[in-house]
Design a protein around this motif. Structure first.
Motif, short mmCIF file in Angstrom:
data_model
loop_
_atom_site.label_atom_id
_atom_site.label_comp_id
_atom_site.label_asym_id
_atom_site.label_seq_id
_atom_site.Cartn_x
_atom_site.Cartn_y
_atom_site.Cartn_z
N ILE A 21 1.25 9.89 -3.85
CA ILE A 21 2.15 10.10 -4.99
C ILE A 21 2.82 11.47 -4.92
N ARG A 22 2.07 12.50 -4.55
CA ARG A 22 2.58 13.87 -4.63
C ARG A 22 3.42 14.27 -3.42
N THR A 23 3.44 13.46 -2.39
CA THR A 23 4.19 13.85 -1.19
C THR A 23 5.27 12.85 -0.81
N MET A 24 5.74 12.08 -1.78
CA MET A 24 6.82 11.15 -1.49
C MET A 24 8.07 11.91 -1.08
N GLU A 25 8.80 11.40 -0.10
CA GLU A 25 9.97 12.07 0.42
C GLU A 25 11.23 11.26 0.12
N TYR A 26 12.34 11.96 0.02
CA TYR A 26 13.62 11.34 -0.29
C TYR A 26 14.09 10.47 0.87
N GLN A 27 14.51 9.23 0.56
CA GLN A 27 14.91 8.27 1.59
C GLN A 27 16.40 7.93 1.55
N GLY A 28 17.11 8.41 0.55
CA GLY A 28 18.53 8.07 0.43
C GLY A 28 18.79 7.29 -0.84
N LEU A 29 20.02 6.79 -0.98
CA LEU A 29 20.41 6.00 -2.15
C LEU A 29 20.05 4.54 -1.95
N LEU A 30 19.78 3.86 -3.04
CA LEU A 30 19.22 2.51 -3.00
C LEU A 30 20.21 1.45 -2.54
N GLY A 61 0.77 -1.23 0.00
CA GLY A 61 0.00 0.00 0.00
C GLY A 61 0.80 1.28 0.00
N ARG A 62 2.14 1.20 -0.02
CA ARG A 62 2.99 2.39 0.02
C ARG A 62 3.67 2.57 -1.34
N TYR A 63 3.79 3.82 -1.77
CA TYR A 63 4.44 4.13 -3.04
C TYR A 63 5.95 4.26 -2.85
N TYR A 64 6.70 3.70 -3.81
CA TYR A 64 8.14 3.85 -3.84
C TYR A 64 8.54 4.30 -5.25
N MET A 65 9.54 5.14 -5.34
CA MET A 65 10.04 5.59 -6.64
C MET A 65 11.56 5.57 -6.65
N LEU A 66 12.12 4.90 -7.66
CA LEU A 66 13.56 4.90 -7.90
C LEU A 66 13.86 5.86 -9.04
N VAL A 67 14.91 6.66 -8.89
CA VAL A 67 15.33 7.58 -9.95
C VAL A 67 16.83 7.39 -10.16
N GLY A 68 17.23 7.09 -11.39
CA GLY A 68 18.63 6.88 -11.69
C GLY A 68 19.47 8.13 -11.46
N CYS A 69 20.66 7.94 -10.90
CA CYS A 69 21.52 9.07 -10.57
C CYS A 69 22.96 8.58 -10.44
N GLY A 70 23.84 9.48 -10.02
CA GLY A 70 25.22 9.13 -9.69
C GLY A 70 25.40 9.10 -8.19
N GLY A 124 30.43 6.07 -8.60
CA GLY A 124 29.67 5.22 -9.51
C GLY A 124 28.23 5.67 -9.62
N GLY A 125 27.40 4.79 -10.16
CA GLY A 125 25.98 5.08 -10.30
C GLY A 125 25.19 4.57 -9.12
N ASN A 126 23.93 5.01 -9.03
CA ASN A 126 23.03 4.56 -7.99
C ASN A 126 21.62 5.01 -8.35
N ALA A 127 20.71 4.86 -7.42
CA ALA A 127 19.33 5.31 -7.62
C ALA A 127 18.84 5.99 -6.35
N CYS A 128 18.23 7.17 -6.53
CA CYS A 128 17.56 7.83 -5.40
C CYS A 128 16.27 7.08 -5.10
N VAL A 129 15.91 7.01 -3.83
CA VAL A 129 14.66 6.37 -3.43
C VAL A 129 13.76 7.40 -2.77
N PHE A 130 12.50 7.45 -3.24
CA PHE A 130 11.47 8.28 -2.64
C PHE A 130 10.35 7.35 -2.18
N ALA A 131 9.68 7.69 -1.10
CA ALA A 131 8.60 6.85 -0.59
C ALA A 131 7.56 7.71 0.11
N GLY A 132 6.33 7.20 0.14
CA GLY A 132 5.25 7.91 0.81
C GLY A 132 3.92 7.25 0.56
N ASN A 133 2.92 7.67 1.30
CA ASN A 133 1.57 7.14 1.16
C ASN A 133 0.77 7.86 0.08
#
Length: 633
Positions: free
Chosen positions: A388-397, A362-371, A377-386
């Protein structure tokens, strides 16, 4: 007349004698824009200061150059620009006696430019309609894409207020005419009405021996990675990086394909175009890759990378949703604005793209490609929240050492996270797929890790330190995207990178197609890949079954959809497509799976040692090879 954006143009002539006054009028309907100026009318020499050219650029801007013999007059639309995918009236009035030049668009004076009184227009002997002739530019660009009426050239100046009156009358009759017909598409579920511009009219690829028959592919022109697959109301949807202007990388939009079974795909128009008319555009410089997600409320949502070179960083995550959920095929989409911008001090500035959105418990997660600035090297930012419009940054994946794992590249593109099940359908782990971006080498591969996504920490825990590669072809099946079907299969889509030179792609009128969608699973801790089971219904005729040593030497596979079963410990098959041949080989003893061109000793496939060894132990060898004109899987 219609111009296809990359190959059609025609000659015209407006005389050779100098002219004191003239009025040039035409109707113009732009289907798409290039990143550069496209030629509407081109017969101009800056060196001789003769001739005239009329060009159209992004945002519907009109640029006019007129040769005065002793100088050049240049004016650009200011107060009024072209309407996108609408019929436009354009008039250029040259008043040499008074030293004025007017540009009138759709009943409004867009621009007026002054020059020396009693100036004259010196025409070139010939000009071209539908293409810009510029010796210093890319010859594959500068073509107009759309409809252009034959220009009317009068050797007299018609006052701009009279032109405005004439155009206004025509506008009243046209009454906001939208181009495009109602196209009926059979073979999905009933008939789907497509109200759109027919961007590919006149391009016929049916006789091209290299164009694929059953791999997902648009009607023509440019395709890069397919992305954002989802299933809704009985139809599969997938989008792709499209340039509907021509078979080159430029003017990136989202093309749209739909299917009942992920094998037979039908073109459904352009879903998202870069902003060209907004006062504060979201994505004027490209609709880049992303993903799709069915919201908790059951609404399909598109998440894409919005390109805006007027901002720093120039990439952000934007949202789109269906314009009408009741519309069969979901052919029209509306943009809902920017969702996320790159967090400060995260990754490399400007490397923030390709969102992948999923729901867990039931929770939204979003990965965004980044450095990853910490390890280079490369990585992915992680956003999460209940929401869609208020997902918050959680750190690198992923926490890892780039020095120990340089093959993953300096930037991760198109991160994809899917659950993996065993043969009984029970989930065993997750798979993280990503497109590596190696700055030094330019190599792009689809790498993967098996592991587990921790919903609380938003970290992906790898089960092995080094990645695996999706295929052994060497930079072929890249640009991963995926979905989970209603029957809980994890499906992966890729782009099949072509081996042709850019000039060949341009001459043929098309570039790239998708790889065959595959099912991902896990067995004894290892990734398993197989073509989607929907493909089996298309292979209805068995043409050979037996041992490899007994195979007829002239066996041909390309006439129909067929099935070939071969048994043996060492298999070497020659697959011919026209005048070209590919030799595919597998040996149980050394576990090497390879491919090479007929007549060449060096394989074009990848083998790095144990990481790429195909060891199936004592299991029976069963090889399924898909041959689709120029594509072998």
């Amino acid at each position: 007349m219609k111009y296809d954006g990359f190959s059609t143009s025609r000659q015209a002539c407006f005389g050779t004698a100098p002219v004191d006054n003239f009025t040039l009028s035409f109707l113009l309907t732009p289907y798409t824009y290039e990143s550069c100026y496209s030629g509407v009318l081109s017969g101009f020499s800056g060196e001789k200061r003769k001739g005239m050219e009329v060009m159209v650029g992004k945002g519907g801007r009109i640029l006019v150059r007129v040769g005065l013999g002793d100088g050049i007059l240049e004016l650009e639309s200011l107060r009024e620009h072209l309407l996108y995918q609408r019929e436009n009236q354009v008039s250029i009035g040259f008043w040499g006696d008074a030293g004025w030049c007017d540009l009138v668009i759709n009943g409004k004076l867009s621009m007026r430019k002054q020059f020396a009184r009693h100036g004259r227009f010196y025409p070139e002997e010939t000009c071209v309609l539908g293409r810009r002739e510029d010796p210093g530019s890319d010859p594959r660009k500068g073509f107009f894409h759309g409809e252009l009426s034959d220009p009317v050239f009068e050797e007299q100046y018609v006052p701009y207020d009279e032109v405005i009156r004439q155009q206004a009358q025509r506008l009243e009759l046209a009454a906001d005419r939208r181009i495009g017909d109602i196209k009926e598409a059979d073979g999905i579920t009933g008939k789907i009405g497509i109200d759109r511009v027919d961007l590919y009219e006149g391009v016929d690829l049916s006789k091209d021996p290299y164009h694929t028959a059953f791999h997902l592919c648009p009607p023509a022109k440019w395709m890069n990675e397919p992305h954002a697959p989802f299933c809704f109301d009985g139809l599969y949807h997938i989008f792709y990086q499209a340039n509907p202007h021509g078979p080159i990388w430029d003017n990136i939009c989202w093309g749209h394909l739909i299917s009942r079974d992920m094998v037979d795909w039908q073109y459904a128009g352009i879903a998202l175009n870069p902003d060209s008319e907004r006062e504060n555009p979201i994505d004027p410089d490209g609709i880049w890759s992303g993903s799709a997600c069915i919201s908790r409320e059951g609404i399909p949502l598109l998440f894409y990378t919005a390109g805006n070179n007027g901002l720093l960083p120039n990439q952000s995550v934007a949202l789109a949703m269906p314009a009408d959920l009741q519309e069969k095929g979901l052919l029209h989409w509306k943009k809902m604005g920017v969702l996320q911008r790159q967090p400060e001090d995260v990754g490399f500035l400007g490397e923030f793209r390709d969102p992948f959105v999923f729901i867990r418990n039931g929770r939204y997660y979003m990965l965004v490609g980044c450095g990853d600035r910490q390890n280079g090297g490369g990585n992915a930012c992680v956003f999460a929240g209940n929401d869609i419009r208020t997902m918050e940054y959680q750190g690198l994946l992923v926490d890892y050492s780039y020095e120990k794992c340089p093959e993953v590249g300096h930037v991760w593109e198109l991160p994809v996270l899917l659950p993996l099940s065993d043969e009984t359908g029970v989930k065993q782990c997750d798979i993280l797929l990503l497109c590596t971006c190696q700055v030094e080498t330019g190599r792009v591969e689809t790498a993967y890790f098996l592991g587990d996504f921790d919903e609380k920490t938003c970290k992906f825990i790898r089960r092995r330190e080094l990645p695996g590669f999706l295929d052994l072809g060497g930079c072929v099946f890249t640009g991963p995207s995926g979905l989970v079907t209603e029957d809980k299969r994890s499906i992966l889509f890729t782009i099949a990178q072509g081996r042709r030179a850019p000039e060949e792609e341009f001459r043929s009128g098309w570039a790239h197609n998708g790889g065959m969608p595959v099912e991902l699973s896990v067995k004894q801790g290892e990734l398993r890949i197989r073509p989607i089971r929907e493909l089996e219904r298309y292979c209805t005729r068995v043409i050979y079954e037996g041992r490899g040593s007994e195979m007829p030497p002239d066996l041909r596979l390309l006439e129909h959809a067929v099935e070939l079963t071969v048994k043996g410990d060492v298999l070497e098959l020659l697959l011919e497509a026209g005048t070209e041949g590919t030799i595919v080989r597998y040996c149980r003893e050394d576990g090497v799976f390879s491919a090479r061109k007929q007549g060449e000793a060096r394989p074009f496939s990848v083998f790095r040692g144990d990481a790429d060894r195909v060891d199936i132990g004592d299991e029976q060898i069963s090889v399924k090879i898909l041959v689709d004109h120029s594509l072998v899987e």
